[in-house]
Design an enzyme around this catalytic site. Structure first.
Site, PDB file in Angstrom:
ATOM      1  N   TYR A 143      -1.751  -0.854  10.497  1.00  0.00           N
ATOM      2  CA  TYR A 143      -1.763  -1.047   9.036  1.00  0.00           C
ATOM      3  C   TYR A 143      -0.462  -0.544   8.432  1.00  0.00           C
ATOM      4  O   TYR A 143       0.186  -1.226   7.633  1.00  0.00           O
ATOM      5  CB  TYR A 143      -2.974  -0.309   8.447  1.00  0.00           C
ATOM      6  CG  TYR A 143      -3.251  -0.597   6.989  1.00  0.00           C
ATOM      7  CD1 TYR A 143      -3.815  -1.803   6.585  1.00  0.00           C
ATOM      8  CD2 TYR A 143      -2.982   0.357   6.009  1.00  0.00           C
ATOM      9  CE1 TYR A 143      -4.084  -2.056   5.240  1.00  0.00           C
ATOM     10  CE2 TYR A 143      -3.262   0.117   4.672  1.00  0.00           C
ATOM     11  CZ  TYR A 143      -3.814  -1.094   4.285  1.00  0.00           C
ATOM     12  OH  TYR A 143      -4.081  -1.333   2.959  1.00  0.00           O
ATOM     13  N   SER A 155       0.865  -1.184   0.000  1.00  0.00           N
ATOM     14  CA  SER A 155       0.000   0.000   0.000  1.00  0.00           C
ATOM     15  C   SER A 155       0.894   1.225   0.000  1.00  0.00           C
ATOM     16  O   SER A 155       2.085   1.138   0.342  1.00  0.00           O
ATOM     17  CB  SER A 155      -0.842  -0.016   1.284  1.00  0.00           C
ATOM     18  OG  SER A 155      -1.431   1.237   1.520  1.00  0.00           O
TER      19      SER A 155
HETATM   20  P1  NAI Z   1     -11.577  -5.882   0.690  1.00  0.00           P
HETATM   21  O1  NAI Z   1     -11.842  -5.735   2.156  1.00  0.00           O
HETATM   22  O2  NAI Z   1     -12.618  -5.420  -0.266  1.00  0.00           O
HETATM   23  O3  NAI Z   1     -11.251  -7.404   0.357  1.00  0.00           O
HETATM   24  C1  NAI Z   1     -10.365  -8.132   1.169  1.00  0.00           C
HETATM   25  C2  NAI Z   1     -10.668  -9.601   1.025  1.00  0.00           C
HETATM   26  O4  NAI Z   1      -9.774 -10.312   1.874  1.00  0.00           O
HETATM   27  C3  NAI Z   1     -12.084  -9.955   1.465  1.00  0.00           C
HETATM   28  O5  NAI Z   1     -12.712 -10.785   0.506  1.00  0.00           O
HETATM   29  C4  NAI Z   1     -11.869 -10.669   2.784  1.00  0.00           C
HETATM   30  O6  NAI Z   1     -12.859 -11.644   3.094  1.00  0.00           O
HETATM   31  C5  NAI Z   1     -10.497 -11.300   2.577  1.00  0.00           C
HETATM   32  N1  NAI Z   1      -9.864 -11.631   3.845  1.00  0.00           N
HETATM   33  C6  NAI Z   1      -9.620 -10.794   4.884  1.00  0.00           C
HETATM   34  N2  NAI Z   1      -9.092 -11.480   5.909  1.00  0.00           N
HETATM   35  C7  NAI Z   1      -8.994 -12.776   5.502  1.00  0.00           C
HETATM   36  C8  NAI Z   1      -8.545 -13.964   6.131  1.00  0.00           C
HETATM   37  N3  NAI Z   1      -8.119 -13.980   7.402  1.00  0.00           N
HETATM   38  N4  NAI Z   1      -8.556 -15.113   5.420  1.00  0.00           N
HETATM   39  C9  NAI Z   1      -9.035 -15.122   4.149  1.00  0.00           C
HETATM   40  N5  NAI Z   1      -9.486 -14.025   3.513  1.00  0.00           N
HETATM   41  C10 NAI Z   1      -9.470 -12.862   4.185  1.00  0.00           C
HETATM   42  O7  NAI Z   1     -10.201  -5.146   0.447  1.00  0.00           O
HETATM   43  P2  NAI Z   1      -9.474  -4.622  -0.905  1.00  0.00           P
HETATM   44  O8  NAI Z   1      -9.619  -3.167  -0.960  1.00  0.00           O
HETATM   45  O9  NAI Z   1      -9.843  -5.463  -2.049  1.00  0.00           O
HETATM   46  O10 NAI Z   1      -7.957  -4.888  -0.482  1.00  0.00           O
HETATM   47  C11 NAI Z   1      -7.199  -6.005  -0.909  1.00  0.00           C
HETATM   48  C12 NAI Z   1      -5.743  -5.733  -0.563  1.00  0.00           C
HETATM   49  O11 NAI Z   1      -5.325  -4.510  -1.175  1.00  0.00           O
HETATM   50  C13 NAI Z   1      -5.480  -5.582   0.931  1.00  0.00           C
HETATM   51  O12 NAI Z   1      -4.244  -6.167   1.268  1.00  0.00           O
HETATM   52  C14 NAI Z   1      -5.405  -4.069   1.103  1.00  0.00           C
HETATM   53  O13 NAI Z   1      -4.630  -3.714   2.233  1.00  0.00           O
HETATM   54  C15 NAI Z   1      -4.732  -3.679  -0.193  1.00  0.00           C
HETATM   55  N6  NAI Z   1      -4.907  -2.277  -0.538  1.00  0.00           N
HETATM   56  C16 NAI Z   1      -6.151  -1.772  -0.824  1.00  0.00           C
HETATM   57  C17 NAI Z   1      -6.291  -0.457  -1.180  1.00  0.00           C
HETATM   58  C18 NAI Z   1      -7.596   0.150  -1.554  1.00  0.00           C
HETATM   59  O14 NAI Z   1      -7.649   1.377  -1.757  1.00  0.00           O
HETATM   60  N7  NAI Z   1      -8.672  -0.621  -1.659  1.00  0.00           N
HETATM   61  C19 NAI Z   1      -5.126   0.445  -1.213  1.00  0.00           C
HETATM   62  C20 NAI Z   1      -3.874  -0.185  -0.893  1.00  0.00           C
HETATM   63  C21 NAI Z   1      -3.789  -1.496  -0.570  1.00  0.00           C
END
Ligand code: NAI
Length: 254
Positions: free
Chosen positions: A157, A144
């Protein structure tokens, strides 16, 4: 095989993407599938995962879902027992639990550590052992802007995304000689469930768009090219790199 298929194509390769039921993980899994890989989509949200995997299979893509809580050692071991091989690992699952610094809750610290750093470390180890035996593999850890820049009220984070970035470099160094590459993708603000509170509020939505050079929020599909590049032979001599996909947020002074 065409020049582009040779460079970017992933047929014959197996990828694992964590947190793939929705958001960034879902989009990167679809990109890898469309580039020809077989993709194992991993998530703890069983119902959403089943629905999305069925949609992908309906498009003729080689998708498989495994319900798994990546913080569980038993679940991680079971996941790897079910894999014949692994060529690509995308450590994407993550949580963000913002709270002011001075009374940041210990359980939020612990949870962020377990999902965003410990689980990726253990999954990297399981994958890298197999990849080293195979003599080839690409690991992609999703960090990130928080790995480098300071954002308010989110110490855990920031700390663990920064650590994941360094962990990736350490892995790239120690396993490069065995054919294992390790890189990061650092997304900027992407419109997903994780960032809903920011993009559903017009003032915050505007402020974040204006902070980029390109003038808009990212969408999960903006990560497709980066993940295919880092997974494929197009990046054969790229390791330990942090690929920012942030619309120019990080280079903007004024
Ligand atoms: P999101 O919250 O929409 O999706 C995350 C997914 O990970 C969900 O489907 C959730 O069920 C799954 N998950 C969480 N904990 C879990 C576990 N213990 N075991 C299995 N699955 C698990 O988040 P998003 O935005 O798609 O983020 C994905 C990645 O991108 C993350 O690492 C986040 O930190 C990173 N990120 C996101 C940004 C954004 O602006 N959306 C910016 C920078 C990084």
């Amino acid at each position: 095989m065409s020049y582009l298929e040779n460079l970017f194509g992933l047929s014959g390769r197996t990828a694992v993407v964590t947190g793939a039921a929705r958001g960034n993980g879902r989009a990167m899994a679809e990109a890898l599938l469309k580039a020809g890989a077989e993709v194992v989509l991993v998530d703890r949200l069983a119902d959403v995962l089943d629905r999305e995997v069925a949609l992908l299979i309906g498009q003729g893509l080689a998708a498989r879902g495994v319900v798994c809580d990546i913080t569980s050692d038993l679940d991680r071991q079971r996941l790897f027992r079910e894999l014949n091989r692994i060529d690509i690992l995308v450590n994407n699952a993550g949580v963000t639990l913002p709270h002011p610094w001075l009374d940041y809750p210990p359980d939020a610290w612990e949870m962020t550590y377990r999902v965003n750093l410990l689980a990726p470390f253990e999954l990297c180890r399981l994958a890298a052992r197999r990849m080293a035996e195979q003599g080839r593999g690409s690991i992609i850890n999703i960090t990130s802007l928080n790995a480098e820049l300071a954002f308010p009220d989110n110490p855990a984070y920031m700390a663990f995304k920064g650590a994941l970035r360094q962990l990736t470099r350490s892995l790239a160094l120690d396993l490069g000689g065995k054919g294992v590459r390790a890189n990061c993708i650092a997304p900027g603000y992407i419109r997903t469930d994780m960032t809903r509170a920011s993009w559903s509020d017009p003032a915050r939505e505007q402020a974040r768009a204006a902070r980029t050079a390109i003038g808009r929020w990212g969408i999960p599909g903006d990560l497709a090219g980066a993940v295919i590049f880092l997974a494929s032979d197009a990046s054969a001599f790229v390791t330990g790199h942090d690929l920012l996909v942030d619309g120019g947020w990080s280079i903007k002074g004024l």
